[in-house]
Design a protein around this motif. Structure first.
Motif, PDB file in Angstrom:
ATOM      1  N   ARG A   1       8.887  12.546   3.005  1.00 51.00           N
ATOM      2  CA  ARG A   1       8.213  14.168   2.962  1.00 51.00           C
ATOM      3  C   ARG A   1       8.474  14.804   1.825  1.00 51.00           C
TER       4      ARG A   1
ATOM      5  N   GLY B   1      -2.929  -5.936  10.426  1.00 54.21           N
ATOM      6  CA  GLY B   1      -2.797  -4.460  10.168  1.00 54.21           C
ATOM      7  C   GLY B   1      -1.469  -4.449   9.059  1.00 54.21           C
ATOM      8  N   LEU B   2      -0.925  -3.203   9.404  1.00 59.53           N
ATOM      9  CA  LEU B   2      -0.126  -2.862   8.382  1.00 59.53           C
ATOM     10  C   LEU B   2       1.274  -2.404   8.951  1.00 59.53           C
TER      11      LEU B   2
ATOM     12  N   PHE C   1       3.673   7.343   2.763  1.00 59.98           N
ATOM     13  CA  PHE C   1       4.207   6.088   3.540  1.00 59.98           C
ATOM     14  C   PHE C   1       3.898   4.948   2.727  1.00 59.98           C
TER      15      PHE C   1
ATOM     16  N   LEU D   1      -5.690   6.576   1.870  1.00 57.71           N
ATOM     17  CA  LEU D   1      -5.000   5.383   0.699  1.00 57.71           C
ATOM     18  C   LEU D   1      -4.777   6.123  -0.593  1.00 57.71           C
TER      19      LEU D   1
ATOM     20  N   PHE E   1       0.760  -1.167   0.007  1.00 63.01           N
ATOM     21  CA  PHE E   1       0.130  -0.089  -0.048  1.00 63.01           C
ATOM     22  C   PHE E   1       0.867   1.375  -0.073  1.00 63.01           C
TER      23      PHE E   1
ATOM     24  N   PHE F   1       4.383  -0.246   8.565  1.00 61.77           N
ATOM     25  CA  PHE F   1       4.953   1.032   7.441  1.00 61.77           C
ATOM     26  C   PHE F   1       6.300   1.469   7.578  1.00 61.77           C
ATOM     27  N   GLY F   2       6.597   2.048   6.375  1.00 58.41           N
ATOM     28  CA  GLY F   2       7.983   2.719   6.200  1.00 58.41           C
ATOM     29  C   GLY F   2       8.129   3.906   7.093  1.00 58.41           C
ATOM     30  N   LEU F   3       9.184   4.546   7.042  1.00 58.48           N
ATOM     31  CA  LEU F   3       9.422   5.885   7.947  1.00 58.48           C
ATOM     32  C   LEU F   3       8.777   7.199   7.314  1.00 58.48           C
TER      33      LEU F   3
ATOM     34  N   GLN G   1      -3.619  15.835   9.118  1.00 54.99           N
ATOM     35  CA  GLN G   1      -4.730  14.846   8.815  1.00 54.99           C
ATOM     36  C   GLN G   1      -4.393  13.517   8.924  1.00 54.99           C
ATOM     37  N   GLY G   2      -5.246  12.685   8.877  1.00 54.58           N
ATOM     38  CA  GLY G   2      -4.971  11.183   9.017  1.00 54.58           C
ATOM     39  C   GLY G   2      -4.388  10.617   7.851  1.00 54.58           C
ATOM     40  N   LEU G   3      -4.356   9.292   7.606  1.00 62.27           N
ATOM     41  CA  LEU G   3      -3.861   8.622   6.299  1.00 62.27           C
ATOM     42  C   LEU G   3      -4.780   8.427   5.357  1.00 62.27           C
TER      43      LEU G   3
ATOM     44  N   TYR H   1       0.180   5.144   1.421  1.00 65.65           N
ATOM     45  CA  TYR H   1      -0.686   5.851   2.045  1.00 65.65           C
ATOM     46  C   TYR H   1      -0.039   7.569   1.919  1.00 65.65           C
TER      47      TYR H   1
ATOM     48  N   GLN I   1      -0.345  11.353   3.835  1.00 65.99           N
ATOM     49  CA  GLN I   1      -0.802  12.142   5.120  1.00 65.99           C
ATOM     50  C   GLN I   1      -0.658  13.575   4.864  1.00 65.99           C
TER      51      GLN I   1
END
Lengths: 113, 113
Positions: free
Chosen positions: B108, B100-101, B90, B46, B34, B103-105, B42-44, B36, B38
């Motif tokens: 930006r 669940g997932l 992400f 998809l 995936f 995530f990478g770091l 705000q939230g993430l 995502y 951000q």
């Protein structure tokens, strides 16, 4: 699209107090998650919850943390007592369990003083 | 255990230029992948998702990603960046639909005129 709602959006509390973060997941979703994001850092998995039970938790999910979803109401994350290092944004997510896709709320920012 | 590496912490791009964000994963088997996004405060959300099948996946807002099993990669691309693409991106991998997932770091992305 489907929405996950989180209440409160921001909470400031004193160290040692209890806090409850509330999540209203997408209706008909079966899997629920909490993630923690410290400012500027990655999202880190805390816990997932299915069928009334914790399925998996990370090492970040300390003994002071607990989750529940009583009678299909809010999915909650409770921290008691809070510590300074608990300051972060906590994201709730839910999933139907069919596709692997998670739907995220906008986060609850917790500031512990 | 599965992991996700996003080697670029920050990317700066001019509006209208192309964008590629790199993602490498470590996983035994064929993962669900995936991207995502951000946006500030705000939230993430998809952008796109990969399930085993066509390696090139189209997402929202002109984004696409290409899965490569040989390179263990899932790079994100956009042909022409808009100022509204200023966000953190992400990459994430799912072990299965229940867990669940990871995530990478995050990368930006800053967009300048």
């Amino acid at each position: 699209g489907p929405k996950v709602l989180q209440i409160p959006s921001h909470q400031i509390i004193d160290m040692g107090q209890m806090v409850t973060l509330n999540c209203d997941p997408v209706s008909n979703h079966l899997y629920f998650y909490w993630y923690k994001q410290i400012l500027g850092q990655q999202m880190e998995f805390l816990v997932n919850f299915y069928n009334g039970k914790v399925m998996e938790k990370s090492k970040l999910f300390k003994d002071q943390f607990s989750v529940e979803r009583p009678d299909g109401s809010y999915f909650t994350l409770k921290i008691q007592p809070t510590a300074l290092e608990d300051s972060a944004v906590y994201f709730c997510a839910s999933s139907s369990g069919n596709t692997g896709q998670l739907y995220f709320g906008e986060g609850s920012k917790l500031t512990v003083l | 255990a599965q992991s996700v590496t996003q080697p670029d912490a920050r990317v700066t791009v001019s509006e209208g230029a192309s964008l590629q964000l790199r993602c490498k994963y470590s996983y035994f088997g064929t993962p669900y992948l995936f991207w995502y996004v951000q946006y500030p405060r705000q939230g993430l959300q998809l952008l796109l998702k990969y399930y085993p099948g066509d390696p090139v996946v189209q997402g929202v807002n002109g984004f696409e990603a290409e899965f490569s099993k040989s390179n263990s990669s899932f790079h994100l691309r956009k042909a022409s960046v808009h100022w509204s693409d200023w966000a953190v991106y992400f990459c994430a991998v799912s072990l299965n639909y229940a867990q669940g997932l990871t995530f990478g770091l995050g990368t930006r992305v800053s967009v300048f005129p």
